[in-house]
Design an enzyme around this catalytic site. Structure first.
Site, short mmCIF file in Angstrom:
data_model
loop_
_atom_site.label_atom_id
_atom_site.label_comp_id
_atom_site.label_asym_id
_atom_site.label_seq_id
_atom_site.Cartn_x
_atom_site.Cartn_y
_atom_site.Cartn_z
N GLY A 227 -13.65 -46.85 18.45
CA GLY A 227 -13.96 -46.35 17.12
C GLY A 227 -13.59 -47.33 16.03
N GLY A 228 -12.44 -48.04 16.21
CA GLY A 228 -11.97 -48.95 15.17
C GLY A 228 -12.15 -50.42 15.50
N SER A 229 -12.28 -50.76 16.78
CA SER A 229 -12.41 -52.17 17.16
C SER A 229 -13.33 -52.30 18.36
CB SER A 229 -11.03 -52.76 17.49
OG SER A 229 -10.49 -52.14 18.64
N THR A 230 -13.74 -53.54 18.63
CA THR A 230 -14.56 -53.83 19.81
C THR A 230 -14.01 -55.07 20.49
OG1 THR A 230 -16.81 -54.17 20.63
CG2 THR A 230 -16.26 -55.26 18.57
N GLN A 231 -14.06 -55.08 21.83
CA GLN A 231 -13.50 -56.17 22.62
C GLN A 231 -14.54 -56.79 23.54
OE1 GLN A 231 -10.87 -54.06 20.77
NE2 GLN A 231 -11.53 -53.00 22.61
N GLU B 142 -5.49 -55.42 24.80
CA GLU B 142 -6.47 -54.35 25.00
C GLU B 142 -7.67 -54.86 25.79
OE1 GLU B 142 -8.84 -50.98 22.32
OE2 GLU B 142 -7.48 -52.41 21.36
#
Length: 450
Positions: free
Chosen positions: A224-228, A194
């Protein structure tokens, strides 16, 4: 215009590299092979007959097939919504470079993860978006247009059985469609891919990624659920000091790029709200009310995420504001986010998704143009929002919490300096800044991400 043509040519160069090499694309379709054979057969016979003739007085023109277009459909099944990206490419010459022409984008809410107890209804959202594809792509091209879906943090946070049931139902919808369904057309994408594919998208669209150069920009994606976070390190210390699994290698242009990348599951914007409230993974949801000083005192509502509803409230008898909110949010980030060695330098990062959306909501940037800000600007605006919650409540009662979370994530989490420059953008050259275009590239020419 010259810059846009340059960027399109950059994309074209890379598409050509994998245009005829992909193993699981529609180019292996028997109809396509037949058309390609017939075309080559005509050219071969024409050349053979010419070899047996004396040169004519006037040059004979060889018939050149007209420009053809082809499309790719990529579904982004995120935690808060499902998006469809329909990319149009133009092939002017069979031996020339295909050009990225345009993108059609649409979305529905909520995301697939909200349909864990009703997979048929979730699949219906995919059918609705496929109608957009049918209206966008000429009917005669449907059979050769690949359709793919990749699910991200929303489904990664679900029970495996429920997530797989949703993916299986989506595959059934794809099989019913008139589009080409390649192998592994529906899948759960890991966090590393991702981040890497978003980095590929942004650096292609900005013209930073092409042969014989190492100049790139970093990316920050807040879902909304994760950050990269993903960037190309310029210092060996960044690689040496990073956990082994935070370094990914990407093979492209006969060059290996060694990237720093990581996806933090549970640290996306909506997941962080629940974590700040102490609701993430809690039980007794039927009667518990989760409170926070990041919310307006008189706020009382239900919050739904991933198909689960939580009762949330401001602290009617307590204090609210930036300082208290900051300490609440700090518990969600502290000790969880790794700080890369060189982010304290002067690297430029492109930030998008909820970084962009909340900056627009708070008036930090113009929604139609995006803008350049520094990390300190998020902190300054977070203070203003939190200390005037009544003013900003009509926009979003969670705006104080969200802006504070972004501030804490950037400063205390990743360790960015106050003067780190962030380019906030939603689109580059009218193409969405997400991993979807990178994933489409990956489909046409496997990038060998390790």
């Amino acid at each position: 215009m010259p810059q846009q043509m340059f960027l399109l040519s950059v994309v074209s160069m890379w598409l050509l590299a994998g245009y005829f090499l992909a193993e699981a694309t529609y180019y292996s379709h028997p109809l396509y092979n037949r058309h390609l054979y017939n075309y080559r057969h005509r050219i071969y016979n024409h050349q053979a007959s010419m070899d047996n003739q004396l040169p004519p007085d006037e040059p004979t023109e060889v018939e050149v097939p007209p420009p053809r277009t082809f499309h790719g459909i990529m579904f982004d099944a995120g935690s808060t919504g499902t998006r469809i990206h329909i990319y149009k490419f133009i092939q002017k010459d069979p031996a020339g470079l295909p050009v990225l022409d345009s993108e059609m984008y649409n979305a529905v809410k909520p995301g697939l993860s909200a349909y864990g107890e009703n997979i048929e209804e979730g699949a219906e959202t995919i059918r609705q978006l496929l109608k957009v594809a049918k209206k966008t792509i000429p009917k005669e091209e449907w059979w050769q247009t690949p359709v793919l879906l990749k699910a991200t943090a929303g489904l990664r946070m679900m029970q495996k059985e429920k997530a797989q049931a949703l993916l299986d139902e989506v595959k059934h919808v794809f099989d019913e469609s008139p589009f080409y369904v390649p192998g592994n057309s529906v899948s759960l994408m890991n966090g590393t891919n991702e981040g890497v594919l978003a980095w590929v998208t942004v650096n292609f669209l900005t013209g930073h990624l092409y042969a014989n150069t190492r100049k790139t920009v970093g990316i920050l994606d807040l879902g909304g659920g994760s950050t990269q976070i993903t960037f190309l390190p310029r210092s060996k210390k960044t690689v040496e000091n990073a956990p082994h699994e935070y370094i990914a290698r990407l093979n492209m242009f006969n060059t290996t790029y060694e990237l720093y990348t990581h996806s933090y599951l549970g640290n996306g914007l909506f997941a962080s709200r629940l974590a700040t409230l102490g609701a993430l993974g809690a039980d007794g949801l039927d009667y518990k009310v989760f409170t926070s000083s990041c919310l307006p005192k008189k706020y009382r509502e239900d919050l739904t995420f991933g198909g689960i509803t939580y009762k949330v409230s401001g602290m009617a008898d307590g204090y609210a504001g930036y300082k208290l909110c900051y300490h609440e949010v700090l518990r969600v980030v502290k000790g969880i986010i790794h700080q890369p060695y060189e982010v304290k330098g002067n690297s430029v990062f492109y930030a998008f998704s909820y970084y962009y959306d909340r900056a627009v909501d708070s008036g930090l940037i113009d929604g139609s143009r995006g803008g350049v800000v520094e990390v300190r600007d998020f902190k300054k605006r977070a203070k203003e929002v939190c200390n005037k919650m009544t003013k900003y409540r009509p926009i979003s009662p969670f705006l104080c919490m969200d802006m504070t979370y972004i501030t804490v994530l950037l400063k205390e989490g990743f360790g960015f300096k106050d003067n780190t420059v962030l380019q906030l953008t939603k689109k580059v050259n009218n193409v969405e800044t997400s991993w979807a275009l990178g994933a489409t590239f990956d489909y046409f020419n496997n990038l060998n991400i390790h």
